[in-house]
Design an enzyme around this catalytic site. Sequence first.
Site, short mmCIF file in Angstrom:
data_model
loop_
_atom_site.label_atom_id
_atom_site.label_comp_id
_atom_site.label_asym_id
_atom_site.label_seq_id
_atom_site.Cartn_x
_atom_site.Cartn_y
_atom_site.Cartn_z
CG HIS B 122 -13.16 10.90 10.01
ND1 HIS B 122 -13.36 10.99 11.37
CD2 HIS B 122 -11.86 11.24 9.81
CE1 HIS B 122 -12.23 11.34 11.96
NE2 HIS B 122 -11.30 11.50 11.04
CG ASP B 199 -17.24 14.92 7.14
OD1 ASP B 199 -16.66 16.03 7.16
OD2 ASP B 199 -16.72 13.88 7.58
CD GLN B 202 -9.80 15.71 4.31
OE1 GLN B 202 -8.98 16.40 3.70
NE2 GLN B 202 -9.55 15.24 5.52
CE LYS B 225 -9.86 17.28 8.91
NZ LYS B 225 -8.72 16.45 9.28
CB CYS B 363 -10.22 8.48 11.76
SG CYS B 363 -9.10 9.00 13.05
#
Lengths: 148, 406
Positions: B122, B199, B202, B225, B363
């Site tokens: 991202h 990261d 998600q 999220k 993104c």
Amino acid sequence: MTKVDIASLYHNIIIDHAKSPDNYGKLDTYTHFYEGHNALCGDKIIVYLKVEDSKIKEMKFESAACAICNASSSMLSDRVKDISIKEWESILSYFRRFIASPQNPLSFNNRLGKSFLAFKALEDFPARKKCALLPWETLEYALSEKVN
Amino acid sequence: MFDVQSIRNDFPILSTLMNEKPLVYLDNASTSQKPSVVIDAVSSFYKKSNSNIHRGVFKLSEQSTEKYETARNTMANFLNANKREEIIFTKGVTEAINLIANGFAHSILNKGDEILITEMEHHANIVPWQIACEQSGATLKIVPVLDDGSLDIETFSKLLNKRTKLFCVVHISNALGTINPIEELINKAHQMDVPVLIDGAQSASHLNIDLQSLDCEFFVLSGHKLFGPTGVGILYGKECWLEKLPPYQSGGDMIEKVDFGGTKYKSIPGKFEAGTPNISGVLGLSKAVNYLCSIDFQGAISHENKLLEYATKTLESIPGLRIIGTASDKASIISFVFNGIHAHDVGTFLDAGGIAIRTGHHCTMPLLKRFSLPATARASFSFYNTFEEIDILSNNLRAMKRYFHD
């Protein structure tokens, strides 16, 4: 939430222009060009211009963009053929005001041409206004970037 | 026992109408919806408990402080961090990565060093590293992505070297749904003494995260999220690394003592939490995590996997539709494109049918460039989505094809 009318946005005029755009491609010789991007979605359009004696003689474009952007580009390329830079500046300001509030008749002027009324439905699709504006803004940038 | 209908009742927005149609919310990779308990926790804080933390001697403030610090315990337990002090509250993943990148630029990186990221990151895990490299003279190296949307592990192994100061990788690709084999990647990086930043934007909502077992140096996630409020997220860092990095922002609440002769910072986590934090957001996030622990989360994950399988099969059967990202290990995120219909037009058409999907570059512009695409349409599913909603999506896509092609 009221219902939006999808057919009002994808007006026949818009679909026709998007499916077979006028003036798509690269000009063999051009005096100005610019690659415009929509940073929000990644759409791309390249505007090529032939300008002579303060007149836009011709515009062609290449794009990787949605139907609204492609239709707007196609209609723009027809509209700016053989017009003075002064007239271009005038229709640009009309188009900007029109897109800002498409349902307000005061902000619209026939100088643009009737076909542009097809974009009236953008009132209900504000997220798509930038798609219609991208070719216009790219042309504006192109004029400020002369090809050496 | 996982029951999707009863779960849906926990999320008030799921019973609303959009464009006079029942809302079909398939943009969960952008942000998830919030259960009532989260909404109530935020509202209740302002109604009954609002006061600043770490400051007042009055009871209300003491209670706020306790709730805020308890939320840190909740997050540490949820992620199985070694110590509660390793949990830093941030605005979200973007701020967390900027914090780490800023620290690396100022205290770790030198000319000739390398930061290794991947082609599927991202922008939030690209741009901070571009800036850190610019500031420090380090070089950014990129692990390529294969045609199916999985990482090129062979090249990754070759790119790791003594100059690599950090490897940053997304756990689940927001644009393709690929689940990266992070255990393997972390092991390989550690064999070369390279620390790893995951990261988890998600992944925290789709997988069980066990930080001690993963053994990564940094893990970041966004609360919104994870069924929590916007504007709150987590930076996990191993204690030794958090001690090593300098403060990112400075000011109130992050100091032991301020003197014109020299200022002493708090130890972690306070060192990284300058100013009044997003207290209601932190409490909301903690409530979201408690909610996840209260439902049958394994059942939820299994439901999501079935949704992915069904949606993949259903969408693949639509002529002209091509799925981008077909790695063998995927989360419930499906990116797709149509011949001759741009993703934006897909998005607007579906919106008129009450269906919310994401369209654009997500993104991840370098990733889309790698696939030579300006944009994709993306449907991302959460455990509250249903098979019927996938049918509605598919029927609307078929209607759209007729509309644009006839």
